[in-house]
Write a protein that holds these residues in place. Structure first.
Motif, PDB file in Angstrom:
ATOM      1  N   GLU A 255       0.810  -1.218   0.000  1.00  0.00           N
ATOM      2  CA  GLU A 255       0.000   0.000   0.000  1.00  0.00           C
ATOM      3  C   GLU A 255       0.839   1.262   0.000  1.00  0.00           C
ATOM      4  O   GLU A 255       0.324   2.354  -0.220  1.00  0.00           O
ATOM      5  N   HIS A 256       2.150   1.116   0.234  1.00  0.00           N
ATOM      6  CA  HIS A 256       3.027   2.286   0.238  1.00  0.00           C
ATOM      7  C   HIS A 256       3.989   2.313  -0.952  1.00  0.00           C
ATOM      8  O   HIS A 256       4.834   3.194  -1.051  1.00  0.00           O
ATOM      9  N   GLU A 259       4.047   5.559  -3.476  1.00  0.00           N
ATOM     10  CA  GLU A 259       4.712   6.748  -2.926  1.00  0.00           C
ATOM     11  C   GLU A 259       6.219   6.532  -2.876  1.00  0.00           C
ATOM     12  O   GLU A 259       7.000   7.411  -3.244  1.00  0.00           O
ATOM     13  N   ALA A 260       6.620   5.348  -2.391  1.00  0.00           N
ATOM     14  CA  ALA A 260       8.055   5.071  -2.264  1.00  0.00           C
ATOM     15  C   ALA A 260       8.715   5.102  -3.629  1.00  0.00           C
ATOM     16  O   ALA A 260       9.794   5.684  -3.809  1.00  0.00           O
ATOM     17  N   TYR A 262       7.754   6.749  -6.353  1.00  0.00           N
ATOM     18  CA  TYR A 262       7.862   8.091  -6.930  1.00  0.00           C
ATOM     19  C   TYR A 262       8.912   8.939  -6.211  1.00  0.00           C
ATOM     20  O   TYR A 262       9.625   9.706  -6.839  1.00  0.00           O
ATOM     21  N   VAL A 263       9.045   8.786  -4.899  1.00  0.00           N
ATOM     22  CA  VAL A 263      10.095   9.543  -4.193  1.00  0.00           C
ATOM     23  C   VAL A 263      11.477   9.111  -4.707  1.00  0.00           C
ATOM     24  O   VAL A 263      12.328   9.949  -5.034  1.00  0.00           O
ATOM     25  N   TYR A 326      11.382  12.124   3.415  1.00  0.00           N
ATOM     26  CA  TYR A 326      10.910  11.474   2.193  1.00  0.00           C
ATOM     27  C   TYR A 326      11.842  10.357   1.715  1.00  0.00           C
ATOM     28  O   TYR A 326      11.450   9.194   1.647  1.00  0.00           O
ATOM     29  N   ALA A 330      11.314   6.346   2.116  1.00  0.00           N
ATOM     30  CA  ALA A 330      11.051   5.591   0.886  1.00  0.00           C
ATOM     31  C   ALA A 330      11.984   4.376   0.798  1.00  0.00           C
ATOM     32  O   ALA A 330      11.585   3.303   0.331  1.00  0.00           O
ATOM     33  N   ALA A 333      10.540   1.777   2.988  1.00  0.00           N
ATOM     34  CA  ALA A 333       9.403   1.136   2.314  1.00  0.00           C
ATOM     35  C   ALA A 333       9.904   0.144   1.265  1.00  0.00           C
ATOM     36  O   ALA A 333       9.354  -0.953   1.111  1.00  0.00           O
ATOM     37  N   TYR A 374      -0.138   8.658 -11.536  1.00  0.00           N
ATOM     38  CA  TYR A 374       0.855   7.911 -10.742  1.00  0.00           C
ATOM     39  C   TYR A 374       0.202   6.690 -10.071  1.00  0.00           C
ATOM     40  O   TYR A 374       0.801   5.622  -9.988  1.00  0.00           O
TER      41      TYR A 374
END
Lengths: 425, 92
Positions: A255-256, A259-260, A262-263, A326, A330, A333, A374
């Motif tokens: 679920e993460h 975000e991870a 894209y960072v 961030y 990441a 993650a 994204y």
């Protein structure tokens, strides 16, 4: 019918014999070809002609393949729809008025339209598997380190691999056999033979799934389009009918993943794309005035909006005071996703999901809301974070276009996902 | 307004760090979009600290001389060159 598949339709002959003799291979335009323009889909590199071949291109030529041209793509690989290309979007050859997926949209569309027998793309967060799914062809993202990245114009080095497209799993495996293997020019390549396997990928496409155990991560079905989910379960049922069995598994780290991803990707991109200052190559910002202003001008003119967005966000994520918040989180993650996948693959031979949670989008509807675009990468990006191999095979269609089935294997488990995928295509 | 919202001044600052000029419309659009995107990045706060096993190892080889690109080849793609050098903007 032209789908705007190629940026440069210039063919290059390979050796007269070899395993790919007589076959055409379309090559994504971020893979360097000596003497043939390589634009990365960007105005910045509109006139860039590489002085050398990428390792994979050398291997194609040695294998007797003819390079049919350089294919259209999202600018520097940054996009899920192929619409961020400076050379205009590609139309999906099998779903009229819809996108072919990205970022290797031209490569997938070339194979789907029969404009090339096979194709190469690159996959940083799904850029081979997404267009394979949307165009109804097969695409493979290899284990990190299986294929050399020498000559691939970098977007996010720690995540990306070059991978094949083909109409069938067996043909994709044949092309993978040609391009795989260690390369002294890429120190991140590994020898599969030292990882307990070999390179006989095509022979693994025997369709034998008797006794295959499939894990289905529930997180990768949550929120997916209804028609896509239905088609996915039909494909699982088909594999069951051929002797496989499945169980569901919860992998909360997934679920993460978006975000991870894209960072990390944006951070790496902000550093990688710093080289485009218009001095050694690319669009010049002029020779008068302050050099920082001149570089900033070159980059304003040469980069499209999605590239600017990612370079800026990456710069922000790495800047003083935000790095731990961030980038470091990441990386946590990323390690967590890898752990979750490794554990799930202890109890399953492969993990399965829809490749994309949605059918191909309509042309012109995606660029206004980048966050929404994204999120479409939620099922593909975890695989890149974990450095694992995955294949997308055609699973069927909804009214809105083709649906892909993604099969994920353990590191250097290409033969397992090829065998499983070949039961369907 | 969320915690992670950025103002136009911050967008301009990051753009200057990244050496990318933006027009007024881009600044406005990015300010709005970054709030959304950074909001989603905030969710990484929920991720537990996790030990990563290093995947890569250093690869060594003898430092042997090889044929490099010629000067002409290296300059081929430069928008402008002069007397065998890249020509860039003034540094002063």
């Amino acid at each position: 019918m032209s789908y705007n598949v190629y940026i440069s339709e210039e063919s290059v002959d390979g050796d007269s014999d070899g395993p790919l003799a007589g076959r055409t291979v379309a090559v994504k335009d971020n893979i360097s070809t000596e003497g043939v323009r390589t634009t990365c889909g960007s105005a910045m590199l509109e006139d860039y002609v590489p002085p050398y071949d990428a390792t994979v291109v050398e291997r194609l030529k040695d294998a007797g393949a003819t390079v049919s041209g350089k294919t259209n793509m999202d600018e520097f690989g940054m996009g899920t729809t192929n619409e961020t290309s400076a050379f205009g979007p590609v139309e999906n050859p099998v779903a009229e008025g819809r996108v072919p997926g990205g970022s290797s949209g031209g490569s997938a569309a070339a194979v789907a339209a029969g404009e090339a027998d096979l194709a190469l793309g690159s996959d940083t967060g799904g850029s081979v598997r997404c267009p394979a799914a949307f165009c109804g062809v097969v695409g493979i993202k290899p284990t990190y380190g299986l294929v050399s990245r020498y000559g691939l114009v970098a977007y996010a080095n720690s995540l990306e691999q070059i991978g094949p497209f083909a109409p069938t799993v067996e043909e994709a495996a044949e092309l993978l056999e040609v391009i795989a293997g260690p390369d002294e020019h890429d120190a991140t390549t590994r020898d599969a033979r030292e990882e307990g396997t070999d390179y006989d990928f095509a022979a693994a496409a025997d369709g034998d799934v008797e006794g295959l155990e499939i894990g289905v991560p529930t997180e990768l079905l949550d929120g997916a389009d209804e028609g896509v989910v239905e088609t996915f379960w039909d494909a699982i049922a088909e594999l069951e009918a051929q002797g496989a069995s499945y169980h569901e598994v919860d992998l909360p780290s997934l679920e993460h993943a978006v975000e991870a991803y894209y960072v990390i990707a944006m951070s790496e991109a902000s550093s990688n794309l710093a080289r485009f200052d218009g001095v050694r190559y690319g669009q010049s910002g002029g020779y008068e005035g302050n050099w920082n202003e001149s570089f900033a001008k070159a980059r304003e003119e040469g980069f499209g909006e999605e590239v600017k967005r990612r370079v800026l966000l990456g710069t922000y994520a790495l800047s003083a005071g935000y790095h731990d918040k961030y980038y470091k989180k990441a990386q946590d993650a990323r390690a967590w996703v890898k752990q979750d996948f490794d554990e799930a693959l202890d109890d399953a031979d492969v993990l399965a999901s829809p490749t994309m949670p949605i059918p191909p989008m309509k042309l012109g509807e995606s660029l206004d809301d980048p966050m929404k675009m994204y999120l479409a990468d939620c099922n593909t990006t975890p695989v890149n974070l974990a450095n694992l191999p995955a294949i997308s095979v055609p699973a069927g269609e909804t009214d809105e276009g083709p649906v892909g089935l993604q099969l994920i294997g353990p590191a250097f488990g290409e033969k397992t996902i090829i065998r499983a995928g070949s039961a369907l295509a | 307004m969320s915690d992670s919202a950025v103002d136009p001044e911050e967008v301009r600052h990051v753009a200057s760090l990244a050496r990318v000029d933006l027009d007024a419309e881009e600044v406005e659009r990015f300010t709005e979009q970054f709030a959304d995107i950074l909001d989603s990045f905030e969710r990484l706060d929920e991720v537990p600290e996790t030990e990563a096993e290093p995947d890569l190892t250093n690869v060594m080889r003898p430092d042997e001389e090889r044929e490099p690109l010629s000067q002409d080849e290296a300059l081929e793609n430069a928008p402008e060159s002069e007397a065998g050098y890249f020509k860039g903007p003034k540094v002063s």
